[in-house]
Design an enzyme around this catalytic site. Sequence first.
Site, PDB file in Angstrom:
ATOM      1  N   ASN A 197      -4.380  11.769   4.071  1.00  0.00           N
ATOM      2  CA  ASN A 197      -4.117  12.966   4.889  1.00  0.00           C
ATOM      3  C   ASN A 197      -2.626  13.287   4.948  1.00  0.00           C
ATOM      4  OD1 ASN A 197      -3.195  10.942   6.510  1.00  0.00           O
ATOM      5  ND2 ASN A 197      -4.612  11.291   8.204  1.00  0.00           N
TER       6      ASN A 197
ATOM      7  N   HIS B 271      -0.223  11.073   5.558  1.00  0.00           N
ATOM      8  CA  HIS B 271       0.581  10.267   6.474  1.00  0.00           C
ATOM      9  C   HIS B 271       1.541   9.349   5.726  1.00  0.00           C
ATOM     10  CE1 HIS B 271      -2.729   6.944   6.902  1.00  0.00           C
ATOM     11  NE2 HIS B 271      -1.774   6.475   6.130  1.00  0.00           N
TER      12      HIS B 271
ATOM     13  N   GLU C 257       0.660  10.266  11.589  1.00  0.00           N
ATOM     14  CA  GLU C 257      -0.501  11.067  11.249  1.00  0.00           C
ATOM     15  C   GLU C 257      -0.165  12.563  11.345  1.00  0.00           C
ATOM     16  OE1 GLU C 257      -2.951   9.631   9.973  1.00  0.00           O
ATOM     17  OE2 GLU C 257      -3.876   8.065  11.196  1.00  0.00           O
TER      18      GLU C 257
ATOM     19  N   ASP D 223       5.071  -0.446   9.715  1.00  0.00           N
ATOM     20  CA  ASP D 223       4.055  -0.301  10.751  1.00  0.00           C
ATOM     21  C   ASP D 223       3.246  -1.581  10.934  1.00  0.00           C
ATOM     22  OD1 ASP D 223       2.796  -0.109   8.275  1.00  0.00           O
ATOM     23  OD2 ASP D 223       2.134   1.944   8.549  1.00  0.00           O
TER      24      ASP D 223
HETATM   25  C1  GLP Z   1      -2.042   2.749   5.536  1.00  0.00           C
HETATM   26  C2  GLP Z   1      -0.576   2.420   5.793  1.00  0.00           C
HETATM   27  C3  GLP Z   1       0.337   3.330   5.026  1.00  0.00           C
HETATM   28  C4  GLP Z   1      -0.121   3.430   3.593  1.00  0.00           C
HETATM   29  C5  GLP Z   1      -1.471   4.090   3.554  1.00  0.00           C
HETATM   30  C6  GLP Z   1      -2.016   4.295   2.158  1.00  0.00           C
HETATM   31  O1  GLP Z   1      -2.580   3.616   6.448  1.00  0.00           O
HETATM   32  N1  GLP Z   1      -0.215   2.485   7.173  1.00  0.00           N
HETATM   33  O2  GLP Z   1       1.664   2.845   5.127  1.00  0.00           O
HETATM   34  O3  GLP Z   1       0.795   4.167   2.838  1.00  0.00           O
HETATM   35  O4  GLP Z   1      -2.368   3.252   4.261  1.00  0.00           O
HETATM   36  O5  GLP Z   1      -2.610   3.126   1.721  1.00  0.00           O
HETATM   37  P1  GLP Z   1      -3.122   2.866   0.264  1.00  0.00           P
HETATM   38  O6  GLP Z   1      -1.901   2.595  -0.543  1.00  0.00           O
HETATM   39  O7  GLP Z   1      -4.001   1.667   0.389  1.00  0.00           O
HETATM   40  O8  GLP Z   1      -3.843   4.085  -0.165  1.00  0.00           O
END
Ligand code: GLP
Length: 241
Positions: free
Chosen positions: A136, A138, A143, A67
């Site tokens: 959440n 995702h 989402e 992404d």
């Molecule tokens: C972002 C990214 C995700 C990632 C998520 C969790 O929103 N788009 O790909 O998995 O955050 O991030 P973290 O590992 O910092 O909790």
Amino acid sequence: MNIVIAEDYDQMSRIAADTIAECVRALPDCVLGLATGSTPIGTYECLVADCSAGKVDFSGVSTFNLDEYVGLAGDDPQSYRYFMDQHLFDHVNIDKASTRVPDGSNPDAAAVCAPYDEAIFDAGGIDLQLLGLGHNGHIGFNEPADEFPVGTHIVDLTERTIEANSRLFDSADEVPRQAYTMGIGTIMGARAVLVVVSGEDKAETVKAAFRGPVRPEVPASVLQLHPNCTVICDRAAASAL
Ligand code: GLP
């Protein structure tokens, strides 16, 4: 689905890096799907160390990131392209031309999304997809929704995601409101999936996603249907299982 419980963040990172390195050693021209966020940083640190020690060779590898924020160019320090360069690509012997991240600087979603899926298809598909897990549920930026989106697409980020990601910006106002993300179909098309999850604050999400019903309101729950998915949790993230 195989759930591995690691002692702590460092062991989770080591196991994930070993899994990726094994994939690269078995298939030197493999296609990796990569993720951003704080969780995979330790995995990338291990891979950088392994590459420096000559234990893994990225020269034939190509990559597709999950992404990217819409509105951020790759040289913006908040962009996911910048993150990948900083944490992995600039420190291993990968050909930068073989690393792909959706082009956040292009506001034309049609010009970014379908060609991204076509490029993955043309590369032979993703051999191993690394994922983090949002609070959440995702994955990528898919989402919670009423349905599972199939291909790479543009999304409006939820308030919860904007708030969670605001820690990396000066203020929540600076967090982009939209992102390009691989779809659930794109992710499920990977031949193997590796999820890394750390921290007690994700424990309930882990339980809902990997022990609860498969439903688009918890996007990661779809991974229960993947034929080759491994989740590596540290003890804290696995504490509600
Ligand atoms: C972002 C990214 C995700 C990632 C998520 C969790 O929103 N788009 O790909 O998995 O955050 O991030 P973290 O590992 O910092 O909790």
